[in-house]
Write a protein that holds these residues in place. Structure first.
Motif, short mmCIF file in Angstrom:
data_model
loop_
_atom_site.label_atom_id
_atom_site.label_comp_id
_atom_site.label_asym_id
_atom_site.label_seq_id
_atom_site.Cartn_x
_atom_site.Cartn_y
_atom_site.Cartn_z
N ALA A 646 -62.97 106.10 90.04
CA ALA A 646 -63.45 106.53 88.73
C ALA A 646 -62.04 105.70 88.17
O ALA A 646 -61.84 105.49 86.93
CB ALA A 646 -64.05 107.16 88.05
N ALA A 647 -60.58 106.65 88.71
CA ALA A 647 -59.86 107.11 88.24
C ALA A 647 -58.67 105.40 88.17
O ALA A 647 -58.49 105.01 87.41
CB ALA A 647 -58.64 108.07 88.83
N TYR A 648 -58.75 104.85 89.69
CA TYR A 648 -58.48 104.02 89.81
C TYR A 648 -58.62 102.52 88.68
O TYR A 648 -58.26 101.97 88.49
CB TYR A 648 -58.97 103.31 91.12
CG TYR A 648 -58.41 102.20 91.59
CD1 TYR A 648 -56.98 101.47 92.09
CD2 TYR A 648 -58.49 101.15 91.99
CE1 TYR A 648 -56.48 100.30 92.56
CE2 TYR A 648 -58.00 99.46 92.00
CZ TYR A 648 -57.47 99.75 91.90
OH TYR A 648 -56.64 98.24 92.69
N ARG A 649 -60.33 102.16 88.66
CA ARG A 649 -60.90 101.42 88.27
C ARG A 649 -60.92 101.25 86.56
O ARG A 649 -60.39 100.39 85.96
CB ARG A 649 -62.72 101.47 88.24
CG ARG A 649 -62.82 101.33 89.60
CD ARG A 649 -62.90 99.69 89.79
NE ARG A 649 -63.07 99.24 90.98
CZ ARG A 649 -63.12 98.39 91.79
NH1 ARG A 649 -62.32 97.71 91.02
NH2 ARG A 649 -63.88 97.70 93.00
N ILE A 650 -59.73 103.02 85.60
CA ILE A 650 -60.09 102.73 84.09
C ILE A 650 -58.67 102.56 84.42
O ILE A 650 -58.65 102.08 83.55
CB ILE A 650 -60.38 104.55 84.14
CG1 ILE A 650 -61.89 105.21 83.86
CG2 ILE A 650 -59.70 104.71 82.46
CD1 ILE A 650 -61.85 106.21 83.55
N ALA A 651 -57.66 102.89 85.71
CA ALA A 651 -56.46 102.80 85.14
C ALA A 651 -56.15 100.81 85.43
O ALA A 651 -55.07 100.76 84.53
CB ALA A 651 -55.68 103.49 86.20
N THR A 652 -56.34 100.57 86.25
CA THR A 652 -56.41 99.65 86.08
C THR A 652 -56.75 98.70 85.33
O THR A 652 -56.38 97.27 85.17
CB THR A 652 -56.68 99.05 87.92
OG1 THR A 652 -58.26 98.87 87.69
CG2 THR A 652 -55.96 99.62 88.94
N GLU A 653 -58.05 98.53 84.85
CA GLU A 653 -58.73 97.90 83.53
C GLU A 653 -58.16 97.91 82.51
O GLU A 653 -58.07 96.65 82.05
CB GLU A 653 -60.28 98.34 83.49
CG GLU A 653 -61.01 97.65 82.21
CD GLU A 653 -61.23 96.43 83.10
OE1 GLU A 653 -61.47 94.89 81.63
OE2 GLU A 653 -61.33 95.74 84.16
N SER A 654 -57.51 99.39 82.21
CA SER A 654 -56.25 99.55 80.94
C SER A 654 -55.60 98.33 80.95
O SER A 654 -54.85 98.27 80.18
CB SER A 654 -56.14 100.94 80.86
OG SER A 654 -57.56 101.69 80.38
N MET A 655 -54.57 97.78 83.03
CA MET A 655 -53.77 97.42 82.02
C MET A 655 -53.60 96.39 82.12
O MET A 655 -53.18 94.85 82.04
CB MET A 655 -53.12 97.64 84.13
CG MET A 655 -52.96 98.96 84.03
SD MET A 655 -51.68 99.71 85.45
CE MET A 655 -52.69 99.21 86.71
N VAL A 656 -55.25 95.75 82.98
CA VAL A 656 -55.40 94.25 82.90
C VAL A 656 -56.01 94.01 81.48
O VAL A 656 -55.29 92.86 80.72
CB VAL A 656 -56.46 94.11 83.35
CG1 VAL A 656 -57.31 92.94 82.96
CG2 VAL A 656 -56.32 94.25 84.81
N ASN A 657 -55.77 94.74 80.49
CA ASN A 657 -55.87 94.30 78.81
C ASN A 657 -54.88 94.65 78.61
O ASN A 657 -54.56 93.23 77.16
CB ASN A 657 -56.50 96.06 78.05
CG ASN A 657 -58.29 95.67 78.62
OD1 ASN A 657 -59.17 94.20 78.75
ND2 ASN A 657 -59.69 96.49 78.43
N VAL A 658 -53.71 95.13 78.35
CA VAL A 658 -52.43 95.46 78.07
C VAL A 658 -51.78 94.05 78.20
O VAL A 658 -51.55 92.81 77.58
CB VAL A 658 -51.58 96.34 78.93
CG1 VAL A 658 -50.12 96.30 78.58
CG2 VAL A 658 -52.10 97.44 77.73
#
Length: 740
Positions: A646-658
């Protein structure tokens, strides 16, 4: 009727109505003048007949033969007082008729009331019946006046105050009343004797017709009337009820064996006329006053002193009778003195007890809140649920104050919801106002836990000081119960949310299993089967056609590579391999480099003047790629697999949005331990932030945003997104390190 040749305008309609009203007013005024003149003309004849015939020998049912007191009133004095009583009674009704004609000349209800007062005040006393017995014109005129009096007062009670028959069937009852009064007129005022009907039928007719008039007003009061009309109706019903009860009670005493002498007869006659005089007084007030005084205190005092009088008379009579029978030789004066002393001794406690009973009859038990609390406490000691306890409180408030409705409401998901109620909460209608609800906050430990809503007893009526005191006491004891009920509601909502989350997790797991099954069955399994077939075919060609076998083995190797890639994709979807190889911090750093590399290449090609290639995850606007920074501890404790993913997916999805949407210069990812129980993740950028809110599939709430929120909720964490005033976007999540 013929339709008018031209459209009727409002002005013409008003003029026609006013013309009819003026005609009605003239008829009532003329009738009143003629009747009053004939009444005054009959006074001397009535006095003479009292002296010569009525008192000594009797004049039928109007004035029975009376026995003069040995040391009391003389014949002339008795006759004069009887005339004065009848004239005073008529004067009260005439005064009401004059006031109604003067003040209510433009209202048909007022004119009808004036007609009823003039006719009834003339025909009810014995004066006109006795005086006109030998006068043909006057006799038939007063018979007609009597019929008009009963018809008009019945019509008034059935139409007041809005001029319509309520209930609708009451118009047929009025028709029966008109027929009976008309028959009485044509039969010379002796319809009961002419038809040889028993006396009890006459009493039953009088009783039923009076009850009908009272019922019509009560029905209108409860179902139809507005608050102002209800106040008017209270006065009419009060006057009719007082007159009816007084008339029935005193009529039972009109027996020579009861009243004995002329003095007692005069007292009973005066009391009877006094009770009936309540009708013109209350009716005039109801018709002419739009803002009436509150009648409830008057009703309470009437009930109190009426009951007190009855109790005192009964007690005095019982004591005198008992002592007279017990001490037969004792002087009557001594017996009366003893009875008077006993009555005086019990008068004060009797009045207090009656006052309390009348108060409870009218307003309930507002004067004794602690007795109500004692009863409530005995109910709450039983093993019942908090919801049932609140219902018991609402029911106790309703019954103790005699209210139509009481309810308790609390906030449920931001909306006020009634969770306990007693009585019927009637909905308002356009043609009348509903009973008002008064709200009282329920406070516990300085915080408002809910509201107690109580409906006033009738529209326009306010709660008294005793009512407010009672409600204040009840509210103090309701606070803890409402607090417990609110907590119970919160626990129920949490349980429902937990159950819903579990159902979503099960559905998501089953959907994931079905997707993997379909991929294995529809894609990977056919490829592996094809590999086996191709390997068998290649083996056959090794000896016969080596070149074809080599070509087939090359295709077989490419197919095996594709199958391996599919297997890796499936495994990557289940759990990113980088987490096992590099750990959470290393995997996030690797993902940063993957995102920055194609964006950097696109930026370099743009600088060289080439066409550039945005890549799969490049900046939509083709701008300069963000600079990724990371702030994390050197090591993290062993994390649960679900928390790590969950931590990995939340962090990477947020970076992709950026990268895709923010047009940011810097993107900073932070990992921190919040004590030993939670992991905090933050992804902050300095991009366009709120400017992109609601545009496209970005941070405004697309699939990626929903996925991050669900991943945090699945393991009991929190997630949020913020847009600071300085600009940019901040995505944060707090994940529990341990279960439970």
């Amino acid at each position: 009727m013929f339709a008018p040749a031209y459209p009727a305008t409002p002005g013409r309609y008003y003029n026609r109505v006013m013309d009819k009203t003026r005609g009605y007013q003239l008829l009532v005024g003329l009738f009143f003048a003629v009747t009053a003149a004939l009444y005054i003309n009959c006074i001397p004849a009535y006095y003479d007949r009292l002296l010569t015939q009525c008192i000594p020998s009797g004049c039928g049912v109007s004035v029975p033969a009376l026995v003069l007191d040995t040391e009391g009133l003389s014949l002339r004095a008795a006759a004069l007082i009887l005339v004065a009583v009848d004239c005073a009674f008529t004067a009260v009704f005439y005064a009401a008729a004059v006031i109604l004609l003067w003040k209510g000349a433009r209202e048909r209800m007022a004119l009808t009331a004036a007609l009823a007062m003039a006719a009834f005040g003339t025909s009810f006393p014995s004066l006109v019946v006795v005086a006109s017995e030998n006068l043909a014109f006057e006799r038939y005129w007063f018979l007609g006046v009597s019929a008009i009096g009963w018809i008009s007062i019945s019509l008034f009670c059935l139409l007041f105050p809005n001029g319509s028959f309520v209930p609708a069937w009451s118009r047929y009852a009025l028709g029966i009343i008109v027929l009976v009064d008309a028959a009485n007129f044509f039969l010379g005022g002796n319809v009961w004797d002419r038809l040889q009907l028993p006396e009890f039928l006459r009493f039953a007719w009088f009783l039923s017709s009076t009850v009908l008039l009272i019922y019509a007003q009560v029905y209108r009061f409860r179902r139809i009337s507005t608050p102002e009309q209800r106040q008017q109706t209270k006065w009419v019903v009060y006057g009719v009820a007082v007159s009816f009860i007084g008339f029935v009670a005193i009529s039972l005493l009109f027996n020579p064996a009861v009243y004995g002498t002329v003095s007692n007869f005069i007292l009973l006659n005066a009391a009877l006329h006094l009770f009936l005089s309540a009708i013109p007084v209350t009716l005039t007030l109801a018709v002419l006053r739009r803002r009436l005084w509150d009648i409830n205190p008057l009703v309470q005092r009437t009930l109190l002193y009426g009951a007190l009088t009855v109790c005192v008379v009964l007690l005095y009579t019982a004591v005198v009778y008992y002592l007279g029978a017990l001490l037969g030789g004792l002087n009557r004066f001594v017996v009366s003195l003893i009875a008077t002393g006993l009555v005086a001794a019990v008068f004060a406690p009797m009045k207090e007890w009656l006052q309390r009973q009348v108060n409870r009859l009218m307003k309930g038990r507002h004067d004794d809140p602690y007795a109500v609390l004692l009863e409530l406490g005995s109910q709450l000691m039983q093993p019942i649920a908090p919801h049932a306890m609140l219902e018991a409180i609402a029911r106790q408030v309703k019954e103790a104050l005699r209210l139509p409705y009481a309810g308790i409401a609390i906030l449920v998901e931001g909306r006020e919801t009634v969770i306990a109620e007693a009585g019927e909460r009637r909905q308002g209608r356009q043609d009348r106002q509903d009973v008002e609800l008064q709200g009282y906050p329920i406070i516990y430990r300085g915080k408002t836990q809910g509201m107690l809503y109580a409906a006033v007893r009738s529209a326009g009526e306010a709660f008294s000081a005793e009512d407010h005191k009672f409600l204040e006491v009840m509210l103090r004891h309701a606070g803890p119960l409402v607090h417990n009920a609110d907590m119970l509601q919160g626990m129920r909502r949490l349980a429902e949310d937990l159950q819903e989350s579990r159902e979503k997790l099960v559905l998501a797991r089953e959907e994931e299993r079905r997707r993997i099954r379909n991929n294995l069955h529809d894609d990977l399994a056919p490829r592996l089967a094809a590999l086996a077939i191709n390997a068998a075919i290649a083996r056959k060609h090794v000896e016969k056609d080596p070149a074809a076998a080599v070509e087939m083995l090359d295709e077989l190797r490419q197919t095996i590579r594709e199958a391996v890639q599919d297997i890796r994709s499936l495994v990557h979807d289940l759990r990113p391999p980088a987490l096992d190889q590099l750990g959470l911090i290393g995997a996030i750093r690797a993902r940063m480099e993957e995102l920055a590399k194609p964006a950097r290449l696109a930026g370099n090609e743009g600088d060289d003047g080439g066409d550039g290639d945005d890549g799969d995850e490049g900046d939509d606007g083709g701008g300069k790629p963000p600079l990724f920074e990371m702030d994390a501890p050197e090591t993290l404790p062993a994390l649960r697999a679900a928390v790590e993913v969950a931590a990995y997916r939340i962090a990477t999805e947020s970076m992709v949005n950026v990268v895709k949407h923010a047009k940011a210069a810097v993107c900073r990812v932070s990992l921190a331990l919040d004590g030993e129980k939670r992991l905090r993740i933050e992804v902050v950028d300095d991009g366009i932030g709120a400017a992109k809110l609601g545009e496209g599939p970005g941070p405004a709430g697309g699939i990626g945003t929903l996925s991050m929120r669900e991943r945090a909720a699945e393991i009991g964490g929190d997630w949020g997104i913020e847009w600071p005033e300085a600009g940019g976007t901040r995505v944060w999540a707090v994940l529990p390190l341990q279960e439970g």
